[in-house]
Design a protein around this motif. Structure first.
Motif, PDB file in Angstrom:
ATOM      1  N   VAL A   1       1.031  -1.186  -0.248  1.00 21.19           N
ATOM      2  CA  VAL A   1       0.120  -0.269  -0.056  1.00 21.19           C
ATOM      3  C   VAL A   1       0.928   1.115  -0.126  1.00 21.19           C
ATOM      4  O   VAL A   1       1.534   1.577   0.639  1.00 21.19           O
ATOM      5  CB  VAL A   1      -1.230  -0.063   1.630  1.00 21.19           C
ATOM      6  N   TYR A   2       1.308   2.151  -1.112  1.00 26.67           N
ATOM      7  CA  TYR A   2       1.564   3.383  -1.197  1.00 26.67           C
ATOM      8  C   TYR A   2       1.066   4.184  -0.210  1.00 26.67           C
ATOM      9  O   TYR A   2      -0.015   4.319  -0.466  1.00 26.67           O
ATOM     10  CB  TYR A   2       2.426   3.777  -2.510  1.00 26.67           C
ATOM     11  N   LYS A   3       2.282   4.780   0.096  1.00 28.28           N
ATOM     12  CA  LYS A   3       1.579   6.195   1.368  1.00 28.28           C
ATOM     13  C   LYS A   3       1.414   7.282  -0.015  1.00 28.28           C
ATOM     14  O   LYS A   3       1.896   7.529  -0.743  1.00 28.28           O
ATOM     15  CB  LYS A   3       2.713   6.038   2.298  1.00 28.28           C
ATOM     16  N   LYS A   4       0.398   8.013   0.868  1.00 24.21           N
ATOM     17  CA  LYS A   4      -0.593   8.393   0.107  1.00 24.21           C
ATOM     18  C   LYS A   4      -0.342  10.102   0.575  1.00 24.21           C
ATOM     19  O   LYS A   4       0.254  10.490   0.887  1.00 24.21           O
ATOM     20  CB  LYS A   4      -2.054   9.167   0.228  1.00 24.21           C
ATOM     21  N   THR A   5       0.397  11.066  -0.453  1.00 22.77           N
ATOM     22  CA  THR A   5       0.597  12.394  -0.298  1.00 22.77           C
ATOM     23  C   THR A   5      -0.216  13.364   0.448  1.00 22.77           C
ATOM     24  O   THR A   5      -1.064  13.297  -0.797  1.00 22.77           O
ATOM     25  CB  THR A   5       1.336  12.915  -1.887  1.00 22.77           C
ATOM     26  N   PRO A   6       0.205  13.807   1.274  1.00 22.62           N
ATOM     27  CA  PRO A   6      -1.508  15.523   1.609  1.00 22.62           C
ATOM     28  C   PRO A   6      -1.816  16.169   0.568  1.00 22.62           C
ATOM     29  O   PRO A   6      -1.526  16.378  -0.667  1.00 22.62           O
ATOM     30  CB  PRO A   6      -0.612  15.487   3.041  1.00 22.62           C
ATOM     31  N   LYS A   7      -2.624  16.108   0.253  1.00 21.52           N
ATOM     32  CA  LYS A   7      -3.811  17.289  -0.252  1.00 21.52           C
ATOM     33  C   LYS A   7      -3.394  18.365  -0.250  1.00 21.52           C
ATOM     34  O   LYS A   7      -3.502  19.578  -1.484  1.00 21.52           O
ATOM     35  CB  LYS A   7      -5.039  17.493  -0.154  1.00 21.52           C
ATOM     36  N   SER A   8      -2.436  18.802   0.615  1.00 17.57           N
ATOM     37  CA  SER A   8      -2.535  20.379   0.891  1.00 17.57           C
ATOM     38  C   SER A   8      -1.083  20.631   1.590  1.00 17.57           C
ATOM     39  O   SER A   8      -0.984  19.652   2.494  1.00 17.57           O
ATOM     40  CB  SER A   8      -2.960  20.913   1.181  1.00 17.57           C
ATOM     41  N   LEU A   9      -0.264  21.562   1.514  1.00 17.13           N
ATOM     42  CA  LEU A   9       0.866  21.474   2.154  1.00 17.13           C
ATOM     43  C   LEU A   9       1.236  22.822   2.941  1.00 17.13           C
ATOM     44  O   LEU A   9       0.501  23.780   1.748  1.00 17.13           O
ATOM     45  CB  LEU A   9       2.301  21.609   1.258  1.00 17.13           C
ATOM     46  N   PRO A  10       1.767  22.975   3.845  1.00 20.17           N
ATOM     47  CA  PRO A  10       2.145  24.378   4.523  1.00 20.17           C
ATOM     48  C   PRO A  10       2.423  25.416   3.236  1.00 20.17           C
ATOM     49  O   PRO A  10       3.833  24.710   2.913  1.00 20.17           O
ATOM     50  CB  PRO A  10       2.443  24.254   5.682  1.00 20.17           C
ATOM     51  N   THR A  11       2.158  26.524   3.406  1.00 18.73           N
ATOM     52  CA  THR A  11       3.021  27.470   2.880  1.00 18.73           C
ATOM     53  C   THR A  11       3.936  28.074   3.783  1.00 18.73           C
ATOM     54  O   THR A  11       5.158  28.346   2.874  1.00 18.73           O
ATOM     55  CB  THR A  11       1.828  28.491   2.135  1.00 18.73           C
ATOM     56  N   GLN A  12       4.171  27.842   4.550  1.00 20.36           N
ATOM     57  CA  GLN A  12       5.204  28.645   5.310  1.00 20.36           C
ATOM     58  C   GLN A  12       5.684  27.434   6.448  1.00 20.36           C
ATOM     59  O   GLN A  12       4.274  26.579   7.296  1.00 20.36           O
ATOM     60  CB  GLN A  12       4.486  30.027   5.882  1.00 20.36           C
ATOM     61  N   VAL A  13       6.717  28.075   6.748  1.00 19.35           N
ATOM     62  CA  VAL A  13       7.371  26.910   7.626  1.00 19.35           C
ATOM     63  C   VAL A  13       6.848  27.543   9.483  1.00 19.35           C
ATOM     64  O   VAL A  13       8.336  28.674   9.282  1.00 19.35           O
ATOM     65  CB  VAL A  13       8.088  26.475   7.061  1.00 19.35           C
ATOM     66  N   ALA A  14       6.489  26.438  10.219  1.00 25.09           N
ATOM     67  CA  ALA A  14       6.639  27.717  11.457  1.00 25.09           C
ATOM     68  C   ALA A  14       7.841  27.469  11.462  1.00 25.09           C
ATOM     69  O   ALA A  14       8.752  26.767  11.799  1.00 25.09           O
ATOM     70  CB  ALA A  14       6.084  26.928  12.775  1.00 25.09           C
ATOM     71  N   SER A  15       8.017  28.644  12.209  1.00 24.00           N
ATOM     72  CA  SER A  15       9.795  29.306  13.419  1.00 24.00           C
ATOM     73  C   SER A  15       9.887  28.262  14.576  1.00 24.00           C
ATOM     74  O   SER A  15       8.860  28.768  14.998  1.00 24.00           O
ATOM     75  CB  SER A  15      10.135  30.507  12.922  1.00 24.00           C
ATOM     76  N   ARG A  16      10.774  28.020  14.907  1.00 22.58           N
ATOM     77  CA  ARG A  16      10.948  26.968  16.281  1.00 22.58           C
ATOM     78  C   ARG A  16      11.392  28.267  17.563  1.00 22.58           C
ATOM     79  O   ARG A  16      12.411  28.688  16.237  1.00 22.58           O
ATOM     80  CB  ARG A  16      11.227  25.772  16.268  1.00 22.58           C
ATOM     81  N   LYS A  17      11.433  28.094  18.436  1.00 26.34           N
ATOM     82  CA  LYS A  17      11.891  29.333  19.200  1.00 26.34           C
ATOM     83  C   LYS A  17      13.072  28.634  19.587  1.00 26.34           C
ATOM     84  O   LYS A  17      13.086  27.192  20.289  1.00 26.34           O
ATOM     85  CB  LYS A  17      11.383  29.820  20.069  1.00 26.34           C
ATOM     86  N   VAL A  18      14.619  28.985  19.294  1.00 23.91           N
ATOM     87  CA  VAL A  18      15.497  28.496  19.929  1.00 23.91           C
ATOM     88  C   VAL A  18      16.029  28.859  21.243  1.00 23.91           C
ATOM     89  O   VAL A  18      15.921  29.653  21.863  1.00 23.91           O
ATOM     90  CB  VAL A  18      16.881  28.676  19.353  1.00 23.91           C
ATOM     91  N   GLN A  19      15.615  28.010  22.188  1.00 22.69           N
ATOM     92  CA  GLN A  19      16.440  28.018  23.898  1.00 22.69           C
ATOM     93  C   GLN A  19      17.536  27.509  23.726  1.00 22.69           C
ATOM     94  O   GLN A  19      18.314  26.423  23.796  1.00 22.69           O
ATOM     95  CB  GLN A  19      15.414  26.674  24.707  1.00 22.69           C
ATOM     96  N   LEU A  20      18.091  29.222  24.817  1.00 21.37           N
ATOM     97  CA  LEU A  20      19.580  28.925  24.673  1.00 21.37           C
ATOM     98  C   LEU A  20      19.845  28.235  25.659  1.00 21.37           C
ATOM     99  O   LEU A  20      21.337  27.438  25.827  1.00 21.37           O
ATOM    100  CB  LEU A  20      19.767  30.610  24.340  1.00 21.37           C
ATOM    101  N   ARG A  21      19.229  28.277  26.891  1.00 19.91           N
ATOM    102  CA  ARG A  21      19.500  28.130  27.780  1.00 19.91           C
ATOM    103  C   ARG A  21      18.537  27.615  29.082  1.00 19.91           C
ATOM    104  O   ARG A  21      17.231  27.874  28.792  1.00 19.91           O
ATOM    105  CB  ARG A  21      20.209  29.464  28.435  1.00 19.91           C
ATOM    106  N   PRO A  22      18.228  26.392  29.032  1.00 23.61           N
ATOM    107  CA  PRO A  22      17.435  25.992  30.572  1.00 23.61           C
ATOM    108  C   PRO A  22      16.278  27.051  30.981  1.00 23.61           C
ATOM    109  O   PRO A  22      17.190  27.702  31.562  1.00 23.61           O
ATOM    110  CB  PRO A  22      18.198  24.406  30.938  1.00 23.61           C
ATOM    111  N   LYS A  23      15.067  26.671  31.268  1.00 25.70           N
ATOM    112  CA  LYS A  23      13.968  27.608  32.054  1.00 25.70           C
ATOM    113  C   LYS A  23      14.366  27.190  33.486  1.00 25.70           C
ATOM    114  O   LYS A  23      14.506  26.651  33.873  1.00 25.70           O
ATOM    115  CB  LYS A  23      13.346  27.597  31.063  1.00 25.70           C
ATOM    116  N   LYS A  24      14.160  28.496  34.353  1.00 30.76           N
ATOM    117  CA  LYS A  24      14.372  28.223  35.351  1.00 30.76           C
ATOM    118  C   LYS A  24      12.805  29.070  36.168  1.00 30.76           C
ATOM    119  O   LYS A  24      12.550  30.578  35.581  1.00 30.76           O
ATOM    120  CB  LYS A  24      15.606  29.091  36.211  1.00 30.76           C
ATOM    121  N   THR A  25      12.797  28.019  36.847  1.00 29.58           N
ATOM    122  CA  THR A  25      11.364  28.944  37.739  1.00 29.58           C
ATOM    123  C   THR A  25      11.608  29.763  38.825  1.00 29.58           C
ATOM    124  O   THR A  25      12.590  30.151  39.173  1.00 29.58           O
ATOM    125  CB  THR A  25      10.045  27.372  38.255  1.00 29.58           C
TER     126      THR A  25
END
Length: 273
Positions: free
Chosen positions: A86-110
């Protein structure tokens, strides 16, 4: 003797040209506008006539990609072959923009892990000047620093009407006046939970899912609990004893009663407190 005749280049061997190499494309102005487009350069190079030779590594990579394009599923029945691809179906629509991921430089402190630093001139027993709140301008005595980093201060209330309060060190001015409070015993229940604001009956009923009338006006005014009255009286008694035991008791009492104010021409950053 006659000079020897030079041999002519045979086959694909050609004489080297002394003319400099000229690129197929060049800029026609200072803004780097090229003379030919990318499609025109593609035609001039005749790149479409070049046959692409696939290496064994590339062929194996294509086979692996084709194999990963389908999933083998088992199918019941004697005449169905047992399994099917069974071949994998490609999605009907693809996102036009890639969501930017926030880079965590240092671990957060509570908030619990934050370091509560205090200024060097804010030691227990120091006289402070309040800069904000309903008691601004009054001089108070610093008792200790709480776990949240806030300062526990009092007037005492008997002298200037300032009760036990929590104050941020950003809104106080530390003075050089000190009172020995080593013998002043503070109740153990004086912590951050002690000064937490109590919720009204209307808000507590609404949060519990009750049918409280949000437009109802409550006439209940704030009243100081007996526990706070008892703690305030005990702290004031011990603090007044420490003021009296110091050599400048009368002067300290008048100093704590007076309000801090600035006249025209005075610069707070140039003053010594």
């Amino acid at each position: 003797m006659a000079p020897k005749a030079q041999k002519k280049p045979q086959g694909k061997q050609m004489a080297k040209s002394s003319a400099p190499h000229k690129p197929k494309n060049s800029a026609i102005n200072a803004s780097r506008l090229m003379k030919y487009s990318r499609a025109r350069i593609f035609q001039r190079k005749a790149a479409y006539k070049v046959k692409k030779v696939k290496t064994p590594a590339k062929k194996s990579a294509e086979k692996a990609a084709a194999a990963a394009a389908f999933v083998v599923k088992k199918i019941g029945g004697d005449k169905n072959g047992g399994e099917r691809k069974v071949y994998k179906k490609t999605p009907k629509s693809l996102p036009t923009q890639v969501a930017s991921r926030k880079v965590q430089l240092r671990p957060k402190k509570t908030f619990k892990k934050h370091v509560r630093r205090i200024r060097s001139n804010l030691a227990p027993g120091a006289v402070l000047i309040l800069l904000a709140g309903r008691h601004k301008g009054k001089r108070v005595v610093l008792l200790k620093q709480l776990e949240s980093g806030l300062l526990l201060v009092t007037g005492p209330r008997k002298l200037n009407g300032c009760p036990l309060r929590r104050v941020s060190q950003r809104y106080v001015i530390g003075t050089k006046t000190r009172i020995d409070i080593s013998k002043v015993a503070l109740p153990e229940r004086l912590n951050d939970a002690y000064f937490r604001r109590q919720r009204s009956a209307k808000k507590s009923a609404a949060s519990a899912g009750g049918s409280a009338d949000i437009f109802a006006k409550s006439d209940a005014a704030y009243a100081v609990s007996a526990e706070r009255r008892e703690d305030q009286a005990a702290v004031d008694k011990a603090l007044m004893g420490a003021i009296k035991a110091s050599g400048d008791g009368p002067m300290l009492r008048s100093y704590l009663r007076s309000l801090f104010s600035i006249k025209s021409g005075q610069r707070p950053h140039a003053m010594v407190f």
